[in-house]
Design an enzyme around this catalytic site. Structure first.
Site, PDB file in Angstrom:
ATOM      1  N   VAL A  98       0.853  -1.194   0.000  1.00 47.48           N
ATOM      2  CA  VAL A  98       0.000   0.000   0.000  1.00 47.48           C
ATOM      3  C   VAL A  98       0.888   1.244   0.000  1.00 47.48           C
ATOM      4  O   VAL A  98       1.663   1.464   0.936  1.00 47.48           O
ATOM      5  CB  VAL A  98      -0.927   0.022   1.227  1.00 47.48           C
ATOM      6  CG1 VAL A  98      -1.756   1.301   1.245  1.00 47.48           C
ATOM      7  CG2 VAL A  98      -1.826  -1.209   1.242  1.00 47.48           C
ATOM      8  N   THR A  99       0.794   2.043  -1.051  1.00 44.32           N
ATOM      9  CA  THR A  99       1.565   3.287  -1.115  1.00 44.32           C
ATOM     10  C   THR A  99       0.742   4.376  -1.802  1.00 44.32           C
ATOM     11  O   THR A  99      -0.148   4.085  -2.611  1.00 44.32           O
ATOM     12  CB  THR A  99       2.879   3.134  -1.923  1.00 44.32           C
ATOM     13  OG1 THR A  99       2.580   3.072  -3.326  1.00 44.32           O
ATOM     14  CG2 THR A  99       3.660   1.896  -1.504  1.00 44.32           C
ATOM     15  N   VAL A 100       1.058   5.606  -1.464  1.00 47.17           N
ATOM     16  CA  VAL A 100       0.580   6.776  -2.210  1.00 47.17           C
ATOM     17  C   VAL A 100       1.795   7.665  -2.438  1.00 47.17           C
ATOM     18  O   VAL A 100       2.507   8.018  -1.485  1.00 47.17           O
ATOM     19  CB  VAL A 100      -0.521   7.543  -1.455  1.00 47.17           C
ATOM     20  CG1 VAL A 100      -0.914   8.799  -2.230  1.00 47.17           C
ATOM     21  CG2 VAL A 100      -1.743   6.660  -1.226  1.00 47.17           C
ATOM     22  N   ARG A 156      -3.499  12.925   0.347  1.00 47.11           N
ATOM     23  CA  ARG A 156      -4.680  13.678   0.759  1.00 47.11           C
ATOM     24  C   ARG A 156      -5.683  13.877  -0.379  1.00 47.11           C
ATOM     25  O   ARG A 156      -6.366  14.892  -0.464  1.00 47.11           O
ATOM     26  CB  ARG A 156      -4.272  15.053   1.336  1.00 47.11           C
ATOM     27  CG  ARG A 156      -3.326  14.980   2.514  1.00 47.11           C
ATOM     28  CD  ARG A 156      -4.007  14.405   3.732  1.00 47.11           C
ATOM     29  NE  ARG A 156      -3.140  14.423   4.900  1.00 47.11           N
ATOM     30  CZ  ARG A 156      -2.409  13.392   5.324  1.00 47.11           C
ATOM     31  NH1 ARG A 156      -2.458  12.242   4.663  1.00 47.11           N
ATOM     32  NH2 ARG A 156      -1.651  13.480   6.386  1.00 47.11           N
ATOM     33  N   ARG A 157      -5.738  12.916  -1.281  1.00 44.85           N
ATOM     34  CA  ARG A 157      -6.718  12.998  -2.368  1.00 44.85           C
ATOM     35  C   ARG A 157      -7.722  11.844  -2.311  1.00 44.85           C
ATOM     36  O   ARG A 157      -8.482  11.645  -3.250  1.00 44.85           O
ATOM     37  CB  ARG A 157      -6.006  13.004  -3.727  1.00 44.85           C
ATOM     38  CG  ARG A 157      -5.044  14.157  -3.928  1.00 44.85           C
ATOM     39  CD  ARG A 157      -4.634  14.268  -5.384  1.00 44.85           C
ATOM     40  NE  ARG A 157      -3.507  15.168  -5.568  1.00 44.85           N
ATOM     41  CZ  ARG A 157      -2.992  15.481  -6.750  1.00 44.85           C
ATOM     42  NH1 ARG A 157      -3.518  14.955  -7.855  1.00 44.85           N
ATOM     43  NH2 ARG A 157      -1.961  16.301  -6.840  1.00 44.85           N
ATOM     44  N   GLY A 158      -7.679  11.061  -1.238  1.00 43.90           N
ATOM     45  CA  GLY A 158      -8.631   9.966  -1.094  1.00 43.90           C
ATOM     46  C   GLY A 158      -8.304   8.737  -1.914  1.00 43.90           C
ATOM     47  O   GLY A 158      -9.162   7.858  -2.085  1.00 43.90           O
ATOM     48  N   LEU A 159      -7.069   8.623  -2.424  1.00 44.73           N
ATOM     49  CA  LEU A 159      -6.725   7.489  -3.281  1.00 44.73           C
ATOM     50  C   LEU A 159      -6.709   6.181  -2.495  1.00 44.73           C
ATOM     51  O   LEU A 159      -7.224   5.162  -2.967  1.00 44.73           O
ATOM     52  CB  LEU A 159      -5.366   7.724  -3.956  1.00 44.73           C
ATOM     53  CG  LEU A 159      -5.254   8.985  -4.819  1.00 44.73           C
ATOM     54  CD1 LEU A 159      -3.884   9.056  -5.481  1.00 44.73           C
ATOM     55  CD2 LEU A 159      -6.361   9.006  -5.862  1.00 44.73           C
ATOM     56  N   LEU A 160      -6.126   6.195  -1.299  1.00 44.56           N
ATOM     57  CA  LEU A 160      -6.117   4.979  -0.485  1.00 44.56           C
ATOM     58  C   LEU A 160      -7.544   4.578  -0.122  1.00 44.56           C
ATOM     59  O   LEU A 160      -7.891   3.389  -0.165  1.00 44.56           O
ATOM     60  CB  LEU A 160      -5.277   5.183   0.779  1.00 44.56           C
ATOM     61  CG  LEU A 160      -5.334   4.039   1.800  1.00 44.56           C
ATOM     62  CD1 LEU A 160      -4.955   2.703   1.175  1.00 44.56           C
ATOM     63  CD2 LEU A 160      -4.426   4.350   2.990  1.00 44.56           C
ATOM     64  N   TYR A 173      -4.997   3.156   9.553  1.00 41.76           N
ATOM     65  CA  TYR A 173      -5.936   2.095   9.204  1.00 41.76           C
ATOM     66  C   TYR A 173      -7.153   1.968  10.122  1.00 41.76           C
ATOM     67  O   TYR A 173      -8.111   1.268   9.778  1.00 41.76           O
ATOM     68  CB  TYR A 173      -5.197   0.769   9.096  1.00 41.76           C
ATOM     69  CG  TYR A 173      -4.218   0.793   7.940  1.00 41.76           C
ATOM     70  CD1 TYR A 173      -4.679   0.639   6.636  1.00 41.76           C
ATOM     71  CD2 TYR A 173      -2.863   1.018   8.143  1.00 41.76           C
ATOM     72  CE1 TYR A 173      -3.801   0.700   5.562  1.00 41.76           C
ATOM     73  CE2 TYR A 173      -1.980   1.075   7.078  1.00 41.76           C
ATOM     74  CZ  TYR A 173      -2.456   0.923   5.783  1.00 41.76           C
ATOM     75  OH  TYR A 173      -1.583   0.993   4.716  1.00 41.76           O
ATOM     76  N   PHE A 207       4.282  -9.631   5.837  1.00 42.95           N
ATOM     77  CA  PHE A 207       3.731  -9.853   4.488  1.00 42.95           C
ATOM     78  C   PHE A 207       3.361  -8.520   3.859  1.00 42.95           C
ATOM     79  O   PHE A 207       3.338  -7.501   4.497  1.00 42.95           O
ATOM     80  CB  PHE A 207       2.518 -10.796   4.542  1.00 42.95           C
ATOM     81  CG  PHE A 207       1.379 -10.322   5.410  1.00 42.95           C
ATOM     82  CD1 PHE A 207       0.373  -9.514   4.873  1.00 42.95           C
ATOM     83  CD2 PHE A 207       1.305 -10.681   6.754  1.00 42.95           C
ATOM     84  CE1 PHE A 207      -0.680  -9.089   5.670  1.00 42.95           C
ATOM     85  CE2 PHE A 207       0.242 -10.266   7.549  1.00 42.95           C
ATOM     86  CZ  PHE A 207      -0.740  -9.464   7.014  1.00 42.95           C
TER      87      PHE A 207
END
Length: 413
Positions: free
Chosen positions: A83-85, A91-95, A124, A413
């Site tokens: 998981v990366t941005v 702060r653009r809601g991609l995750l 999370y 993992f």
């Protein structure tokens, strides 16, 4: 410009992998060798990316996992990783978009829960994950332990040194036995054993052959495995100052644990032992005549859990006592929200949706933290994260969910 969030295609995999490197502050390039090594183990049907102007700027991957719950049952899980941005697109809601799509797909597939190892704590919880199993690491000052340096073997059973080929044969069966009694443990596939024994080498990770030691019970059964490396450091007066670093150690009996730890602390020239990641209630310190010789150098959250199917998850585990509890579960994403009646016993449980008045109200992240038995309902209530609706319900929740043996996930993992 619009950012497109979706499953990636075959041709986009190299760019997706470059974005993974960027997010984890590794060199933002990929080699053909790395792509060939990693691609067969990446399910594109569960691999998402965010793309702007043809460039990947966020990554997300999941895969099928089996996790042991309290009582020894194994549940299918949605394991989340990579998981990366990219820093330019935070702060653009991609995750949030990638997470929502993955969790919905996992629930549709019938996976009872999702798991991940959080690089950063604050992220999370807002997606319903709770820290469910911790980790600890000790550094042992061997001369202070009080152990007899002339130790030549356990009182019963024996220690044998083996090689990687032996471990590939012996390890999977031992791990199956270990996982059956260790809540929080996850499955290890054939590739796991291959990459940890040198049969398959990962690009960018130079291989150093470790030492492998196994403990055989008096009946000749393999009850423990220890994998470690050692450095080569000497003092000015030619005294040995070597450190042994544990890469992996699993055991299915206290006798195996005792024998393997005592063995490692008796190896000539070893003056320091770094235990690697261990369960937070590992026996090691108390196996030493002087427990203070083992100093905690890491203590933190590790495995995070997010329940997707409350009924299935609560029915899969056992409980420390018998009792009934009505749980009002809040879930902003709607995946697990509802009111559930749990009838629990030490040998199993039933859980059904209900309209009865609740005993406790809590968010799914708190229920997820409680699930493997490590979190305390009493502490969560003191932090205003659980609301007691009927007198004594928090204490009942504690008595039912908390376990004597703490959960532990030995694997990253």
């Amino acid at each position: 410009m619009t950012v497109d969030v979706r499953l990636i295609t075959e041709s986009e995999y190299p760019d997706w992998l470059r974005a993974v490197h960027t997010g984890f502050l590794q060199q933002p390039v990929t080699s053909d060798e790395e792509i060939r090594s990693r691609r067969p183990y990446t399910d594109l049907a569960r691999t998402r990316g965010a793309f702007e102007n043809g460039r990947c700027v966020a990554t997300f991957r999941s895969f099928a996992q089996e996790i042991t719950v309290v009582g020894g049952a194994s549940l299918p899980a949605d394991a989340i990783s990579n998981v990366t941005v990219t820093p330019t697109h935070r702060r653009r809601g991609l995750l949030s978009r990638m997470m929502a799509a993955d969790l919905a797909a996992a629930k549709e597939r019938g996976e009872a829960l999702a798991t991940l190892i959080a690089a950063e704590y604050p992220i999370y919880g807002r997606y319903g994950f709770g820290p469910a199993a911790g980790v600890a690491e000790w550094t042992v000052d061997v001369p202070r332990t009080g152990l007899d340096r002339r130790w030549s073997g356990p009182e019963s059973g024996r220690i044998d040194l083996v090689d990687g080929a032996d471990v590939r044969k012996l390890g999977p069966e031992l791990h199956t036995r270990f996982r059956a009694v260790q809540p929080g443990a996850i499955g290890r596939d054939e590739r796991w054993w291959a990459t940890r024994t040198g049969a398959e080498q990962l690009p960018g990770h130079p291989w150093t052959e470790p030492f492998y030691a196994v403990y055989r019970s008096p009946a000749g059964e393999i009850d423990g495995l220890l994998v470690y490396t050692a450095d080569d450091k000497w003092g000015d007066a030619k005294q040995p100052l070597n450190t042994a670093t544990v890469l992996n150690m699993i055991a299915v009996s206290p006798a195996a644990q005792r024998a393997l730890w005592h063995y490692l602390c008796s190896v000539d020239w070893i003056t320091t032992v770094k235990t690697g990641h261990r369960g937070p209630d590992d026996l090691l310190p108390l196996l030493l005549p002087d427990p203070r010789a083992a100093r905690i150098t890491l203590q933190a959250d590790f495995l995070w859990v997010r329940l997707l199917d409350v009924v299935r998850a609560l029915e899969a585990r056992t409980y420390e006592a018998a009792g009934t509890l009505v749980l009002d579960v809040r879930d902003a994403d709607g995946l697990s929200a509802g009111r559930y009646r749990l009838d629990a016993t030490p040998v199993g449980a039933t859980c059904v949706p209900t309209t009865e008045s609740p005993d406790v109200t809590l968010d799914v992240r708190e229920l997820s933290a409680l699930y493997l038995g490590d979190a305390s309902a009493v502490r969560l209530a003191a932090l205003d994260r659980i609301t007691e609706e009927t007198t004594g319900a928090v204490a009942r929740t504690e008595a039912l969910f908390r376990t004597a043996v703490r959960p532990w996930c030995p694997d990253v993992f």
